[in-house]
Design a protein around this motif. Structure first.
Motif, PDB file in Angstrom:
ATOM      1  N   TRP A  48       0.818  -1.209   0.000  1.00 17.65           N
ATOM      2  CA  TRP A  48       0.000   0.000   0.000  1.00 17.65           C
ATOM      3  C   TRP A  48       0.855   1.263   0.000  1.00 17.65           C
ATOM      4  O   TRP A  48       0.432   2.309  -0.523  1.00 17.65           O
ATOM      5  CB  TRP A  48      -0.950   0.011   1.192  1.00 17.65           C
ATOM      6  CG  TRP A  48      -2.183  -0.806   0.956  1.00 17.65           C
ATOM      7  CD1 TRP A  48      -2.486  -2.032   1.465  1.00 17.65           C
ATOM      8  CD2 TRP A  48      -3.291  -0.440   0.114  1.00 17.65           C
ATOM      9  NE1 TRP A  48      -3.703  -2.465   0.995  1.00 17.65           N
ATOM     10  CE2 TRP A  48      -4.223  -1.504   0.164  1.00 17.65           C
ATOM     11  CE3 TRP A  48      -3.576   0.662  -0.683  1.00 17.65           C
ATOM     12  CZ2 TRP A  48      -5.420  -1.485  -0.542  1.00 17.65           C
ATOM     13  CZ3 TRP A  48      -4.768   0.685  -1.400  1.00 17.65           C
ATOM     14  CH2 TRP A  48      -5.674  -0.375  -1.320  1.00 17.65           C
ATOM     15  N   ALA A  49       2.053   1.193   0.574  1.00 17.03           N
ATOM     16  CA  ALA A  49       2.941   2.364   0.576  1.00 17.03           C
ATOM     17  C   ALA A  49       3.316   2.772  -0.839  1.00 17.03           C
ATOM     18  O   ALA A  49       3.538   3.962  -1.117  1.00 17.03           O
ATOM     19  CB  ALA A  49       4.203   2.064   1.385  1.00 17.03           C
ATOM     20  N   GLY A  50       3.372   1.788  -1.749  1.00 13.38           N
ATOM     21  CA  GLY A  50       3.717   2.103  -3.121  1.00 13.38           C
ATOM     22  C   GLY A  50       2.678   2.962  -3.829  1.00 13.38           C
ATOM     23  O   GLY A  50       3.004   3.630  -4.822  1.00 13.38           O
ATOM     24  N   VAL A  51       1.435   2.958  -3.339  1.00 10.00           N
ATOM     25  CA  VAL A  51       0.368   3.728  -4.002  1.00 10.00           C
ATOM     26  C   VAL A  51       0.588   5.239  -3.833  1.00 10.00           C
ATOM     27  O   VAL A  51       0.750   5.961  -4.836  1.00 10.00           O
ATOM     28  CB  VAL A  51      -1.019   3.305  -3.479  1.00 10.00           C
ATOM     29  CG1 VAL A  51      -2.112   4.192  -4.087  1.00 10.00           C
ATOM     30  CG2 VAL A  51      -1.282   1.836  -3.808  1.00 10.00           C
ATOM     31  N   PRO A  52       0.610   5.775  -2.606  1.00 11.08           N
ATOM     32  CA  PRO A  52       0.850   7.222  -2.479  1.00 11.08           C
ATOM     33  C   PRO A  52       2.254   7.618  -2.919  1.00 11.08           C
ATOM     34  O   PRO A  52       2.449   8.738  -3.428  1.00 11.08           O
ATOM     35  CB  PRO A  52       0.643   7.488  -0.984  1.00 11.08           C
ATOM     36  CG  PRO A  52       0.846   6.184  -0.310  1.00 11.08           C
ATOM     37  CD  PRO A  52       0.371   5.153  -1.277  1.00 11.08           C
ATOM     38  N   LEU A  73       7.886  -2.005  -5.898  1.00 15.08           N
ATOM     39  CA  LEU A  73       7.678  -2.303  -4.480  1.00 15.08           C
ATOM     40  C   LEU A  73       6.310  -2.923  -4.248  1.00 15.08           C
ATOM     41  O   LEU A  73       6.182  -3.933  -3.539  1.00 15.08           O
ATOM     42  CB  LEU A  73       7.814  -1.016  -3.660  1.00 15.08           C
ATOM     43  CG  LEU A  73       7.485  -1.135  -2.164  1.00 15.08           C
ATOM     44  CD1 LEU A  73       8.484  -2.040  -1.463  1.00 15.08           C
ATOM     45  CD2 LEU A  73       7.457   0.248  -1.511  1.00 15.08           C
ATOM     46  N   THR A  74       5.279  -2.347  -4.831  1.00 16.74           N
ATOM     47  CA  THR A  74       3.916  -2.860  -4.642  1.00 16.74           C
ATOM     48  C   THR A  74       3.779  -4.266  -5.220  1.00 16.74           C
ATOM     49  O   THR A  74       3.220  -5.162  -4.573  1.00 16.74           O
ATOM     50  CB  THR A  74       2.900  -1.920  -5.305  1.00 16.74           C
ATOM     51  OG1 THR A  74       2.926  -0.649  -4.644  1.00 16.74           O
ATOM     52  CG2 THR A  74       1.488  -2.485  -5.211  1.00 16.74           C
ATOM     53  N   LEU A  75       4.291  -4.471  -6.438  1.00 18.79           N
ATOM     54  CA  LEU A  75       4.167  -5.779  -7.098  1.00 18.79           C
ATOM     55  C   LEU A  75       4.863  -6.877  -6.295  1.00 18.79           C
ATOM     56  O   LEU A  75       4.267  -7.925  -6.001  1.00 18.79           O
ATOM     57  CB  LEU A  75       4.759  -5.701  -8.505  1.00 18.79           C
ATOM     58  CG  LEU A  75       4.802  -7.024  -9.289  1.00 18.79           C
ATOM     59  CD1 LEU A  75       3.399  -7.562  -9.517  1.00 18.79           C
ATOM     60  CD2 LEU A  75       5.540  -6.841 -10.612  1.00 18.79           C
ATOM     61  N   LEU A  76       6.121  -6.654  -5.918  1.00 20.60           N
ATOM     62  CA  LEU A  76       6.873  -7.676  -5.198  1.00 20.60           C
ATOM     63  C   LEU A  76       6.307  -7.917  -3.802  1.00 20.60           C
ATOM     64  O   LEU A  76       6.293  -9.056  -3.313  1.00 20.60           O
ATOM     65  CB  LEU A  76       8.350  -7.275  -5.104  1.00 20.60           C
ATOM     66  CG  LEU A  76       9.104  -7.185  -6.431  1.00 20.60           C
ATOM     67  CD1 LEU A  76      10.552  -6.771  -6.198  1.00 20.60           C
ATOM     68  CD2 LEU A  76       9.053  -8.509  -7.185  1.00 20.60           C
ATOM     69  N   VAL A 100      -5.892 -11.422  -4.433  1.00 22.85           N
ATOM     70  CA  VAL A 100      -4.807 -10.489  -4.722  1.00 22.85           C
ATOM     71  C   VAL A 100      -5.049  -9.674  -5.996  1.00 22.85           C
ATOM     72  O   VAL A 100      -4.648  -8.501  -6.064  1.00 22.85           O
ATOM     73  CB  VAL A 100      -3.461 -11.245  -4.810  1.00 22.85           C
ATOM     74  CG1 VAL A 100      -3.329 -12.010  -6.127  1.00 22.85           C
ATOM     75  CG2 VAL A 100      -2.294 -10.280  -4.640  1.00 22.85           C
ATOM     76  N   ILE A 101      -5.693 -10.261  -6.992  1.00 19.65           N
ATOM     77  CA  ILE A 101      -5.928  -9.513  -8.234  1.00 19.65           C
ATOM     78  C   ILE A 101      -6.851  -8.311  -7.997  1.00 19.65           C
ATOM     79  O   ILE A 101      -6.537  -7.198  -8.428  1.00 19.65           O
ATOM     80  CB  ILE A 101      -6.474 -10.443  -9.339  1.00 19.65           C
ATOM     81  CG1 ILE A 101      -5.363 -11.397  -9.805  1.00 19.65           C
ATOM     82  CG2 ILE A 101      -6.998  -9.635 -10.525  1.00 19.65           C
ATOM     83  CD1 ILE A 101      -5.812 -12.408 -10.838  1.00 19.65           C
ATOM     84  N   VAL A 106      -7.533  -2.483  -7.388  1.00 15.87           N
ATOM     85  CA  VAL A 106      -7.956  -1.344  -6.561  1.00 15.87           C
ATOM     86  C   VAL A 106      -6.791  -0.387  -6.335  1.00 15.87           C
ATOM     87  O   VAL A 106      -6.939   0.844  -6.430  1.00 15.87           O
ATOM     88  CB  VAL A 106      -8.530  -1.835  -5.213  1.00 15.87           C
ATOM     89  CG1 VAL A 106      -8.703  -0.671  -4.249  1.00 15.87           C
ATOM     90  CG2 VAL A 106      -9.867  -2.535  -5.430  1.00 15.87           C
ATOM     91  N   MET A 107      -5.625  -0.939  -6.046  1.00 16.98           N
ATOM     92  CA  MET A 107      -4.438  -0.096  -5.849  1.00 16.98           C
ATOM     93  C   MET A 107      -4.118   0.700  -7.110  1.00 16.98           C
ATOM     94  O   MET A 107      -3.831   1.903  -7.041  1.00 16.98           O
ATOM     95  CB  MET A 107      -3.241  -0.966  -5.467  1.00 16.98           C
ATOM     96  CG  MET A 107      -3.296  -1.535  -4.070  1.00 16.98           C
ATOM     97  SD  MET A 107      -1.856  -2.590  -3.724  1.00 16.98           S
ATOM     98  CE  MET A 107      -2.093  -2.920  -1.972  1.00 16.98           C
ATOM     99  N   ALA A 108      -4.162   0.034  -8.257  1.00 19.39           N
ATOM    100  CA  ALA A 108      -3.881   0.720  -9.525  1.00 19.39           C
ATOM    101  C   ALA A 108      -4.916   1.809  -9.796  1.00 19.39           C
ATOM    102  O   ALA A 108      -4.566   2.926 -10.214  1.00 19.39           O
ATOM    103  CB  ALA A 108      -3.855  -0.290 -10.662  1.00 19.39           C
ATOM    104  N   GLY A 109      -6.192   1.478  -9.549  1.00 22.07           N
ATOM    105  CA  GLY A 109      -7.246   2.470  -9.779  1.00 22.07           C
ATOM    106  C   GLY A 109      -7.108   3.678  -8.866  1.00 22.07           C
ATOM    107  O   GLY A 109      -7.277   4.829  -9.305  1.00 22.07           O
ATOM    108  N   ILE A 110      -6.806   3.428  -7.590  1.00 15.85           N
ATOM    109  CA  ILE A 110      -6.620   4.530  -6.644  1.00 15.85           C
ATOM    110  C   ILE A 110      -5.440   5.406  -7.068  1.00 15.85           C
ATOM    111  O   ILE A 110      -5.516   6.647  -7.034  1.00 15.85           O
ATOM    112  CB  ILE A 110      -6.411   3.993  -5.217  1.00 15.85           C
ATOM    113  CG1 ILE A 110      -7.707   3.365  -4.693  1.00 15.85           C
ATOM    114  CG2 ILE A 110      -5.940   5.095  -4.273  1.00 15.85           C
ATOM    115  CD1 ILE A 110      -7.561   2.695  -3.340  1.00 15.85           C
ATOM    116  N   GLN A 111      -4.350   4.768  -7.475  1.00 10.91           N
ATOM    117  CA  GLN A 111      -3.173   5.541  -7.868  1.00 10.91           C
ATOM    118  C   GLN A 111      -3.449   6.402  -9.094  1.00 10.91           C
ATOM    119  O   GLN A 111      -3.097   7.591  -9.122  1.00 10.91           O
ATOM    120  CB  GLN A 111      -1.986   4.604  -8.148  1.00 10.91           C
ATOM    121  CG  GLN A 111      -0.707   5.359  -8.465  1.00 10.91           C
ATOM    122  CD  GLN A 111       0.513   4.464  -8.534  1.00 10.91           C
ATOM    123  OE1 GLN A 111       1.414   4.713  -9.338  1.00 10.91           O
ATOM    124  NE2 GLN A 111       0.567   3.421  -7.725  1.00 10.91           N
TER     125      GLN A 111
END
Length: 287
Positions: A48-52, A73-76, A100-101, A106-111
């Protein structure tokens, strides 16, 4: 200090270090078919840190390496977290993918949404969204590291922590921090993001010096007569790294084979191994 070449080289080194620190963990998990000693909460916090962080680095127009770094970072981190569910929680592959998908999407959409939102905020001369992304990035990265501090405090030990990979992670923070310094415009918040985690890893190294290096120095500086007396004593010296925890001696624990194992998880591994040894002893006694 505007130096695009230095910024890109250092940013690339930072991204490589952040990749190197997690890829060996993924390989180790795959080869031994378990993730014992690994903290899944730490992996999810970093994911989640990778998003912001990605939002901040992209909207601030950092060099390409620093824009890609949060995505790596987010992927790994997500892959490692999924391994924890698959190997230790015994989730089937289908369930792992079903969980996980959507999280990744959701992470990609938020970013993506936040990138457009911050660009609109910049056109309106608003600065607080940048500050919010920087604070969230630093807080989530720090939260993953703070688990080590809690375990060190509780067990008074750094046993199980792999300082090689902690050093690699810290080097990634350092390279990224210097890379931000070489951007066309000095970005204080960007330096705070990487500097926060770097400071926390430095603190973990300091704990290692206190619990491991300092006792070793004191032991080797003792006069020979004092050393002989201590060796002949009926009780071992009261050292926090050698005291048993719930019947398990930290001194006799094997070295960590996990990249990000914590002292409490090291104790859990020792308990499991002790249980297996008891079973083997019983079998030998019966036979």
């Amino acid at each position: 200090m505007d130096n695009p070449v230095a910024a890109n080289v250092l940013g690339t080194l930072g991204a490589v270090c952040w990749s190197v620190q997690l890829i060996p963990q993924i390989i180790i998990n795959y080869r031994r078919h378990n993730t014992i000693g690994l903290q899944p909460s730490m992996m999810m916090l970093w994911a989640w840190a990778g998003v912001p962080l990605g939002v901040y680095n992209i909207t601030k127009k950092f060099n390409v390496a620093l824009r890609i770094q949060p995505q790596i970072l987010t992927l790994l981190s997500l892959i490692t977290w999924t391994q924890c569910r698959y190997y230790d929680k015994k989730w089937p592959i289908s369930r792992c993918l079903l969980v996980v998908i959507p999280i990744a999407l959701v992470m990609a959409g938020i970013q993506i949404g936040l990138i457009f939102a911050l660009r609109a905020a910049h056109s309106s001369h608003l600065t607080w969204p940048d500050t919010l992304m920087a604070v969230l990035s630093a807080a989530l990265l720090a939260a993953g590291v703070l688990r080590h501090y809690w375990d060190i405090y509780v067990h008074r030990s750094v046993r199980g922590i792999s300082f090689i990979f902690v050093g690699i992670d810290a080097a990634g923070d350092l390279f990224s921090l210097i890379s931000v310094f070489f951007q066309p415009r000095l970005d204080i918040l960007g330096m705070v993001i990487y500097g926060t985690e770097l400071a926390l890893w430095t603190g973990v190294f300091a704990c290692g010096g206190y619990f491991n290096l300092l006792p070793w120095i004191k032991q080797n500086l003792k006069p020979s007569s004092e050393s002989d007396l201590s060796s002949n004593a009926s009780e071992p010296p009261a050292d926090s790294t050698t005291q048993p925890v719930h019947g398990i001696s930290l001194q006799n624990m094997p070295s960590s084979t996990s990249v990000f194992r914590t002292p409490s998880s090291e104790i859990a591994v020792a308990r499991i191994r002790a249980g297996f040894q008891d079973v083997e002893d019983e079998r030998d006694a019966v036979s």
